[in-house]
Design a protein around this motif. Sequence first.
Motif, PDB file in Angstrom:
ATOM      1  N   ARG A 139       1.023  -0.953  -0.470  1.00  0.00           N
ATOM      2  CA  ARG A 139      -0.184  -0.417   0.164  1.00  0.00           C
ATOM      3  C   ARG A 139       0.798   1.150   0.319  1.00  0.00           C
ATOM      4  O   ARG A 139       2.072   0.900   0.240  1.00  0.00           O
ATOM      5  N   PRO A 140       0.054   2.416  -0.620  1.00  0.00           N
ATOM      6  CA  PRO A 140       0.941   3.657  -0.860  1.00  0.00           C
ATOM      7  C   PRO A 140       1.891   4.841   0.937  1.00  0.00           C
ATOM      8  O   PRO A 140       2.945   4.357   0.566  1.00  0.00           O
ATOM      9  N   GLN A 141       1.021   4.128   1.683  1.00  0.00           N
ATOM     10  CA  GLN A 141       1.830   4.287   2.936  1.00  0.00           C
ATOM     11  C   GLN A 141       2.201   3.273   3.697  1.00  0.00           C
ATOM     12  O   GLN A 141       3.478   3.902   4.005  1.00  0.00           O
ATOM     13  N   PHE A 142       2.982   2.250   3.232  1.00  0.00           N
ATOM     14  CA  PHE A 142       4.115   1.651   3.799  1.00  0.00           C
ATOM     15  C   PHE A 142       5.131   1.839   2.515  1.00  0.00           C
ATOM     16  O   PHE A 142       5.942   1.915   3.418  1.00  0.00           O
ATOM     17  N   VAL A 143       5.191   2.107   1.313  1.00  0.00           N
ATOM     18  CA  VAL A 143       6.383   2.679   0.502  1.00  0.00           C
ATOM     19  C   VAL A 143       6.506   4.224   1.257  1.00  0.00           C
ATOM     20  O   VAL A 143       7.454   4.487   0.880  1.00  0.00           O
ATOM     21  N   HIS A 144       5.424   4.626   1.770  1.00  0.00           N
ATOM     22  CA  HIS A 144       5.415   6.334   2.189  1.00  0.00           C
ATOM     23  C   HIS A 144       6.306   5.908   3.373  1.00  0.00           C
ATOM     24  O   HIS A 144       7.508   6.692   3.685  1.00  0.00           O
ATOM     25  N   LEU A 145       6.318   5.210   4.512  1.00  0.00           N
ATOM     26  CA  LEU A 145       7.117   4.473   5.689  1.00  0.00           C
ATOM     27  C   LEU A 145       8.744   3.982   5.157  1.00  0.00           C
ATOM     28  O   LEU A 145       9.798   4.580   6.234  1.00  0.00           O
ATOM     29  N   CYS A 146       8.611   3.127   4.533  1.00  0.00           N
ATOM     30  CA  CYS A 146       9.915   2.827   3.942  1.00  0.00           C
ATOM     31  C   CYS A 146      10.712   3.454   3.448  1.00  0.00           C
ATOM     32  O   CYS A 146      11.839   3.766   3.251  1.00  0.00           O
ATOM     33  N   ALA A 147       9.765   4.948   2.967  1.00  0.00           N
ATOM     34  CA  ALA A 147      10.957   6.320   2.256  1.00  0.00           C
ATOM     35  C   ALA A 147      11.360   6.822   3.108  1.00  0.00           C
ATOM     36  O   ALA A 147      13.002   6.979   3.336  1.00  0.00           O
ATOM     37  N   THR A 148      10.539   7.122   4.496  1.00  0.00           N
ATOM     38  CA  THR A 148      10.336   7.941   5.518  1.00  0.00           C
ATOM     39  C   THR A 148      11.919   7.314   6.515  1.00  0.00           C
ATOM     40  O   THR A 148      12.238   7.903   7.033  1.00  0.00           O
ATOM     41  N   TRP A 149      11.851   6.188   6.240  1.00  0.00           N
ATOM     42  CA  TRP A 149      12.652   4.950   6.928  1.00  0.00           C
ATOM     43  C   TRP A 149      14.020   5.169   6.989  1.00  0.00           C
ATOM     44  O   TRP A 149      15.222   5.466   7.188  1.00  0.00           O
ATOM     45  N   LEU A 150      13.998   5.647   5.292  1.00  0.00           N
ATOM     46  CA  LEU A 150      15.407   5.438   4.242  1.00  0.00           C
ATOM     47  C   LEU A 150      16.171   6.898   5.010  1.00  0.00           C
ATOM     48  O   LEU A 150      16.557   6.765   4.682  1.00  0.00           O
ATOM     49  N   ASP A 151      15.721   7.530   5.380  1.00  0.00           N
ATOM     50  CA  ASP A 151      15.726   8.562   5.109  1.00  0.00           C
ATOM     51  C   ASP A 151      16.759   9.051   6.233  1.00  0.00           C
ATOM     52  O   ASP A 151      17.849   9.742   6.699  1.00  0.00           O
ATOM     53  N   ALA A 152      16.463   7.990   7.252  1.00  0.00           N
ATOM     54  CA  ALA A 152      18.112   8.124   8.063  1.00  0.00           C
ATOM     55  C   ALA A 152      18.754   7.482   8.226  1.00  0.00           C
ATOM     56  O   ALA A 152      19.821   7.359   8.909  1.00  0.00           O
ATOM     57  N   TYR A 153      19.147   7.144   6.619  1.00  0.00           N
ATOM     58  CA  TYR A 153      20.153   6.102   6.205  1.00  0.00           C
ATOM     59  C   TYR A 153      20.553   6.823   4.923  1.00  0.00           C
ATOM     60  O   TYR A 153      21.498   6.486   4.431  1.00  0.00           O
ATOM     61  N   VAL A 154      20.064   8.201   4.811  1.00  0.00           N
ATOM     62  CA  VAL A 154      22.105   9.290   3.978  1.00  0.00           C
ATOM     63  C   VAL A 154      22.843   9.210   4.669  1.00  0.00           C
ATOM     64  O   VAL A 154      23.595   9.139   5.188  1.00  0.00           O
ATOM     65  N   GLY A 155      23.234   8.174   2.867  1.00  0.00           N
ATOM     66  CA  GLY A 155      25.057   7.891   2.709  1.00  0.00           C
ATOM     67  C   GLY A 155      25.012   6.864   3.350  1.00  0.00           C
ATOM     68  O   GLY A 155      26.697   6.815   2.910  1.00  0.00           O
ATOM     69  N   HIS A 156      24.742   5.964   3.864  1.00  0.00           N
ATOM     70  CA  HIS A 156      24.841   4.962   3.780  1.00  0.00           C
ATOM     71  C   HIS A 156      24.861   4.216   3.027  1.00  0.00           C
ATOM     72  O   HIS A 156      24.492   4.119   1.627  1.00  0.00           O
ATOM     73  N   ASP A 157      26.166   2.913   2.972  1.00  0.00           N
ATOM     74  CA  ASP A 157      26.751   2.153   1.657  1.00  0.00           C
ATOM     75  C   ASP A 157      25.326   1.181   0.710  1.00  0.00           C
ATOM     76  O   ASP A 157      25.265   1.736  -0.639  1.00  0.00           O
ATOM     77  N   GLN A 158      24.462   1.423   1.169  1.00  0.00           N
ATOM     78  CA  GLN A 158      23.113   0.603   0.339  1.00  0.00           C
ATOM     79  C   GLN A 158      21.881   1.600   0.439  1.00  0.00           C
ATOM     80  O   GLN A 158      21.103   0.716   0.048  1.00  0.00           O
ATOM     81  N   GLU A 159      22.050   3.209   0.644  1.00  0.00           N
ATOM     82  CA  GLU A 159      20.882   3.901   0.594  1.00  0.00           C
ATOM     83  C   GLU A 159      20.736   3.794  -1.158  1.00  0.00           C
ATOM     84  O   GLU A 159      19.381   3.734  -0.957  1.00  0.00           O
ATOM     85  N   ARG A 160      21.415   3.929  -1.719  1.00  0.00           N
ATOM     86  CA  ARG A 160      21.010   3.607  -3.629  1.00  0.00           C
ATOM     87  C   ARG A 160      20.401   2.491  -3.712  1.00  0.00           C
ATOM     88  O   ARG A 160      19.126   2.751  -4.883  1.00  0.00           O
ATOM     89  N   CYS A 161      20.826   1.734  -3.631  1.00  0.00           N
ATOM     90  CA  CYS A 161      20.442   0.473  -4.195  1.00  0.00           C
ATOM     91  C   CYS A 161      18.461   0.168  -3.192  1.00  0.00           C
ATOM     92  O   CYS A 161      17.282   0.389  -3.966  1.00  0.00           O
ATOM     93  N   LEU A 162      18.217   0.743  -2.106  1.00  0.00           N
ATOM     94  CA  LEU A 162      16.883   0.742  -1.133  1.00  0.00           C
ATOM     95  C   LEU A 162      16.594   1.973  -1.710  1.00  0.00           C
ATOM     96  O   LEU A 162      15.006   1.405  -2.430  1.00  0.00           O
TER      97      LEU A 162
END
Length: 126
Positions: free
Chosen positions: A57-80
């Motif tokens: 659901r779009p809400q989950f996708v939004h939560l995943c994007a928000t979660w990834l914001d905490a990992y800016v600069g992480h080596d897996q950020e681009r792939c995720l």
Amino acid sequence: MQKAAEVNLAWALIEVVKPRLSLHERDFVFVTIGAGDTFAAIRQLLGLVVAKGIPLRPQFVHLCATWLDAYVGHDQERCLSRAIEGLLTPSSIRAATLTRTSSRLTARHGRPSAVDRRLGPASAPS
């Protein structure tokens, strides 16, 4: 995103995708969360969602994007980030587009296209 929110996201993702996971995949994710590595668990779950074409659901996708914001600069950020962006176009929409395109090709050329052959007879988007 706070650690508790990250753990909640991991468990929520598991509940959504659990019916489509193998026993090994479920065990791996449960053990990973139990060991406290929610980043690895969410990364694994997102990979499985993409690989298996599991709609979120779009809400989950939004939560995943928000979660990834905490990992800016992480080596897996681009792939995720690419994986999360891919979730914005559900596989059912991609499959429907492929089916419509292949039907037009079949009508034009009178024989099944490569897409038709891959999808098989009377395939319906999942």
